[in-house]
Design an enzyme around this catalytic site. Structure first.
Site, mmCIF file in Angstrom:
data_model
loop_
_atom_site.group_PDB
_atom_site.id
_atom_site.type_symbol
_atom_site.label_atom_id
_atom_site.label_comp_id
_atom_site.label_asym_id
_atom_site.label_seq_id
_atom_site.Cartn_x
_atom_site.Cartn_y
_atom_site.Cartn_z
ATOM 1 N N ARG A 144 -48.836 -103.765 24.427
ATOM 2 C CA ARG A 144 -49.701 -104.325 25.103
ATOM 3 C C ARG A 144 -49.887 -105.813 25.019
ATOM 4 O O ARG A 144 -50.044 -106.674 25.968
ATOM 5 C CB ARG A 144 -51.186 -103.574 24.805
ATOM 6 N N ARG B 184 -43.519 -100.273 14.393
ATOM 7 C CA ARG B 184 -44.226 -101.361 14.959
ATOM 8 C C ARG B 184 -45.136 -102.286 14.214
ATOM 9 O O ARG B 184 -45.451 -103.181 14.584
ATOM 10 C CB ARG B 184 -44.822 -100.860 16.085
ATOM 11 N N ARG C 155 -57.274 -98.232 28.549
ATOM 12 C CA ARG C 155 -56.733 -99.794 28.472
ATOM 13 C C ARG C 155 -56.794 -100.672 29.758
ATOM 14 O O ARG C 155 -55.606 -101.280 30.065
ATOM 15 C CB ARG C 155 -55.750 -99.788 27.525
ATOM 16 N N PRO C 156 -57.643 -100.687 30.549
ATOM 17 C CA PRO C 156 -57.632 -101.752 31.739
ATOM 18 C C PRO C 156 -57.599 -103.085 31.324
ATOM 19 O O PRO C 156 -57.770 -103.457 30.252
ATOM 20 C CB PRO C 156 -58.982 -101.400 32.632
ATOM 21 N N VAL C 157 -57.325 -103.789 32.277
ATOM 22 C CA VAL C 157 -57.382 -105.452 32.200
ATOM 23 C C VAL C 157 -58.368 -106.130 33.024
ATOM 24 O O VAL C 157 -58.150 -107.419 33.244
ATOM 25 C CB VAL C 157 -55.814 -105.822 32.364
ATOM 26 N N ASP C 158 -59.469 -105.536 33.335
ATOM 27 C CA ASP C 158 -60.308 -106.271 34.424
ATOM 28 C C ASP C 158 -60.951 -107.303 33.854
ATOM 29 O O ASP C 158 -60.992 -108.139 34.408
ATOM 30 C CB ASP C 158 -61.364 -105.027 34.824
ATOM 31 N N LEU C 159 -61.360 -107.428 32.523
ATOM 32 C CA LEU C 159 -61.911 -108.490 31.913
ATOM 33 C C LEU C 159 -60.914 -109.811 31.981
ATOM 34 O O LEU C 159 -61.433 -110.596 32.064
ATOM 35 C CB LEU C 159 -62.217 -108.192 30.421
ATOM 36 N N ILE D 44 -64.649 -97.318 20.641
ATOM 37 C CA ILE D 44 -63.870 -98.522 21.292
ATOM 38 C C ILE D 44 -62.978 -97.676 22.300
ATOM 39 O O ILE D 44 -62.825 -98.301 23.232
ATOM 40 C CB ILE D 44 -62.849 -99.333 20.198
ATOM 41 N N LYS E 45 -50.181 -108.325 11.655
ATOM 42 C CA LYS E 45 -49.506 -108.166 12.977
ATOM 43 C C LYS E 45 -50.461 -108.537 14.212
ATOM 44 O O LYS E 45 -49.752 -109.253 14.939
ATOM 45 C CB LYS E 45 -49.066 -106.378 13.270
ATOM 46 N N ASN E 46 -51.510 -108.274 14.172
ATOM 47 C CA ASN E 46 -52.500 -108.609 15.418
ATOM 48 C C ASN E 46 -52.892 -110.075 15.265
ATOM 49 O O ASN E 46 -53.573 -110.617 16.245
ATOM 50 C CB ASN E 46 -53.713 -107.717 15.080
ATOM 51 N N CYS F 228 -50.104 -98.516 22.726
ATOM 52 C CA CYS F 228 -50.420 -97.176 22.275
ATOM 53 C C CYS F 228 -51.289 -96.357 23.292
ATOM 54 O O CYS F 228 -52.076 -97.020 23.975
ATOM 55 C CB CYS F 228 -51.171 -97.354 20.830
ATOM 56 N N ASP G 246 -58.845 -99.337 14.035
ATOM 57 C CA ASP G 246 -57.687 -99.559 13.724
ATOM 58 C C ASP G 246 -57.700 -98.636 12.376
ATOM 59 O O ASP G 246 -56.510 -98.356 11.971
ATOM 60 C CB ASP G 246 -56.864 -100.857 13.693
HETATM 61 C C1 EPZ Z 1 -56.791 -105.293 20.157
HETATM 62 O O1 EPZ Z 1 -56.408 -104.595 21.233
HETATM 63 C C2 EPZ Z 1 -55.615 -104.681 18.956
HETATM 64 N N1 EPZ Z 1 -54.289 -105.021 19.588
HETATM 65 C C3 EPZ Z 1 -55.695 -103.188 18.651
HETATM 66 O O2 EPZ Z 1 -54.958 -102.771 17.847
HETATM 67 C C4 EPZ Z 1 -57.259 -102.882 18.526
HETATM 68 O O3 EPZ Z 1 -57.450 -101.433 18.153
HETATM 69 C C5 EPZ Z 1 -58.103 -103.481 19.586
HETATM 70 O O4 EPZ Z 1 -57.840 -104.835 19.784
HETATM 71 C C6 EPZ Z 1 -59.744 -103.482 18.944
HETATM 72 O O5 EPZ Z 1 -59.845 -103.913 17.851
HETATM 73 C C7 EPZ Z 1 -53.953 -106.059 19.078
HETATM 74 O O6 EPZ Z 1 -54.514 -107.202 18.620
HETATM 75 C C8 EPZ Z 1 -52.377 -106.267 19.383
HETATM 76 P P1 EPZ Z 1 -59.806 -104.562 23.377
HETATM 77 P P2 EPZ Z 1 -57.026 -104.709 22.659
HETATM 78 O O7 EPZ Z 1 -59.376 -105.392 24.567
HETATM 79 O O8 EPZ Z 1 -57.176 -106.181 22.860
HETATM 80 C C9 EPZ Z 1 -61.735 -102.017 26.914
HETATM 81 C C10 EPZ Z 1 -53.139 -101.509 16.922
HETATM 82 O O9 EPZ Z 1 -53.059 -100.457 16.500
HETATM 83 N N2 EPZ Z 1 -61.134 -102.932 28.047
HETATM 84 O O10 EPZ Z 1 -60.621 -105.276 22.211
HETATM 85 O O11 EPZ Z 1 -55.984 -104.273 23.761
HETATM 86 C C11 EPZ Z 1 -60.280 -101.225 26.219
HETATM 87 O O12 EPZ Z 1 -59.920 -100.140 27.147
HETATM 88 C C12 EPZ Z 1 -53.853 -101.920 18.158
HETATM 89 O O13 EPZ Z 1 -53.026 -102.491 16.012
HETATM 90 C C13 EPZ Z 1 -61.529 -103.038 29.298
HETATM 91 O O14 EPZ Z 1 -62.020 -101.856 29.559
HETATM 92 O O15 EPZ Z 1 -58.252 -104.010 22.522
HETATM 93 C C14 EPZ Z 1 -61.022 -100.705 25.027
HETATM 94 O O16 EPZ Z 1 -62.026 -99.839 25.349
HETATM 95 C C15 EPZ Z 1 -54.253 -100.723 19.057
HETATM 96 N N3 EPZ Z 1 -60.857 -103.932 30.067
HETATM 97 C C16 EPZ Z 1 -62.116 -101.828 24.704
HETATM 98 O O17 EPZ Z 1 -62.157 -102.551 25.943
HETATM 99 C C17 EPZ Z 1 -60.533 -105.190 29.379
HETATM 100 O O18 EPZ Z 1 -59.920 -106.063 30.406
HETATM 101 C C18 EPZ Z 1 -61.582 -102.983 23.542
HETATM 102 O O19 EPZ Z 1 -60.308 -103.212 23.844
HETATM 103 C C19 EPZ Z 1 -59.993 -105.061 28.211
HETATM 104 C C20 EPZ Z 1 -60.480 -104.030 27.454
#
Ligand code: EPZ
Length: 427
Positions: free
Chosen positions: A96, A406, A125-129, A336, A22-23, A120, A314
């Protein structure tokens, strides 16, 4: 709405085929927007999330078609023209990964309006990066009325992007954008998850120039345009982990096909410490793992989630599902996401003894879990309830199973074929 019922206590036996990831398939479908040529993805799972993303891509003008059935099935994404650059709230808020279209829209159409994401509820889960990285590549970005409005009138330029911490999604998006940016981009502290490598390989097949996939530093030399590709999606290591844990919790012995021990990563040593046997089985036509549950209760085993190659967040909840019946106390630390323990109160309904201390769940194993009505709160929490329900005595009823749909393809079918007493009811 559906619910799933499980009559626990039956050991599992047989063979269970692991689906496409899926991911990986979600960012791969998004990557299809980067080119006007068809991108054919094979071995894809049929999930609610892939259908949701297909609607988003179609809204932007891409053709998205599923083809075939069984092992030959796949999805074809053909974004010959982008007819819209607006990804609306109604679609993006469901998942997301839909937010990730921001990257290809900006790279190809030089503008994008994308609703802030949903997904979820496991943290803020911000998008600042994403936004900081895109701005460094020359995009003008504003957030207005819940939408990210981005424009790059003169196109995007390669840049050095030092991510403050590892983000899978930000790495996916910045990697995609950089393939079409002018000049070289270096992403440091990049995610090295196998799904990033899978997407990177597909981008290479489309003509992208990328070095360092699977490491913390990725170099990308932008090209003027990308072509088409025919790509087979990797197997779902998270789905495989959940089924391995289901066998461990229920007892019995099941061959998981399509997956290697290496792909299970940090889960493998943790399962072995817990007393679960996991061995490569070479009698199948494809890679396979034979998982055999321990004869007695599993050993208490601590885990801490980390970016790859650490223990996957996960799999934190599913591993806790196994530890509920362990002999002793397991400390399970989530680093995480700050709110990824919603399964704890549902596991308690089945008789689990778990307390929370900040980012750590302290699981005191109990001799027996007992079936009860429970509610699926998010994707990985829901499969945890399936794992615990299979191990419990009596009937567990899991409500709100749309979370499960999902991310797990035909879950009751796959588990029933291994002898589990699990079925779905429409209510
Ligand atoms: C991906 O989510 C996966 N989703 C998640 O799987 C997985 O848990 C996660 O990576 C970590 O491995 C998909 O691949 C579709 P991140 P993602 O950005 O990309 C913070 C599942 O159950 N962050 O690596 O959203 C964030 O809040 C899902 O299949 C910021 O602060 O995760 C988190 O604490 C759930 N700012 C950490 O980074 C940002 O701009 C890691 O999140 C981006 C992220």
């Amino acid at each position: 709405m559906d619910r799933i019922l499980i009559e626990g206590g039956t050991p599992l036996h047989g063979t269970l085929a692991i689906s496409g990831s899926k991911n990986a398939v979600l960012p791969l479908m998004v990557a299809g927007l980067l080119t006007d040529q068809p991108v054919i993805l094979r071995g894809t799972p049929r999930l609610a999330d892939t259908r949701t993303l297909a609607s988003v891509l179609q809204e932007l003008g891409a053709e998205v078609e599923e083809f075939g059935s069984g092992p030959g099935e796949g999805v074809r994404v053909h974004a010959h023209d982008l007819t819209s650059v607006r990804a609306p709230y109604e679609l993006v808020s469901k998942m997301r990964a839909s937010f990730w279209v921001l990257g290809p829209l900006l790279a190809r159409a030089r503008k994008a309006e994308v609703s802030l994401p949903g997904g979820c509820a496991i943290g803020t889960r911000p998008v600042d990066l994403y936004l900081t990285g895109l701005a460094k590549m020359g995009a003008d970005i504003a957030v207005e009325g819940g939408y990210v409005i981005a424009a790059a009138r003169d196109g995007l330029k390669g840049a050095r992007l030092d991510l403050p911490f590892v983000s899978v999604g930000a790495t996916h998006v910045l990697l995609m954008v950089a393939t079409l940016a002018e000049g070289t981009t270096i992403i440091t502290n990049a995610a090295s998850e196998p799904e990033i490598v899978d997407v990177g390989r597909c981008l290479q097949a489309l003509g992208a120039q990328i070095d360092g996939l699977g490491t913390r530093t990725i170099h990308i030399s932008g090209v003027a345009q990308l072509g088409g590709a025919d790509h087979t999606v990797s197997r779902d290591r998270i789905e495989a982990g959940a089924y391995a844990l289901a066998v461990a919790a229920s007892g019995g012995s099941v061959d998981l096909t399509g997956i290697t021990g290496e792909e299970l990563g940090a889960l493998l040593p943790a399962m072995r410490l817990a007393g679960v046997q996991v061995e490569e089985n070479t009698t199948h036509t494809q890679p396979a793992l034979r998982v055999s549950g321990p004869d007695a209760r599993p050993n208490a085993t601590p885990v801490t989630t980390e970016p790859y190659p650490g223990f996957a967040t996960d799999l934190q909840a599913p591993f806790m599902g196994l530890m509920c019946r362990a002999n002793g106390v397991s400390r399970i630390r989530e680093t995480i996401f700050e709110n990824r323990f919603m399964h704890v109160q549902e596991l308690a309904r089945l008789g689990a003894d778990i307390s929370l201390e900040g980012d750590t769940a302290i699981v005191t194993g109990v001799d027996q879990l007992y079936g009860a009505p429970v509610m699926a709160t998010d994707l990985r929490a829901s499969v945890t309830l399936v794992i615990a329900g299979l191990a419990a005595r009596g009937t567990t009823t899991i409500n709100r199973v749309y979370h499960l749909d999902r991310g797990y393809e035909r879950i009751e079918e796959k588990l029933s074929a291994c002898g589990a007493k699990i079925w779905r009811e429409k209510i």
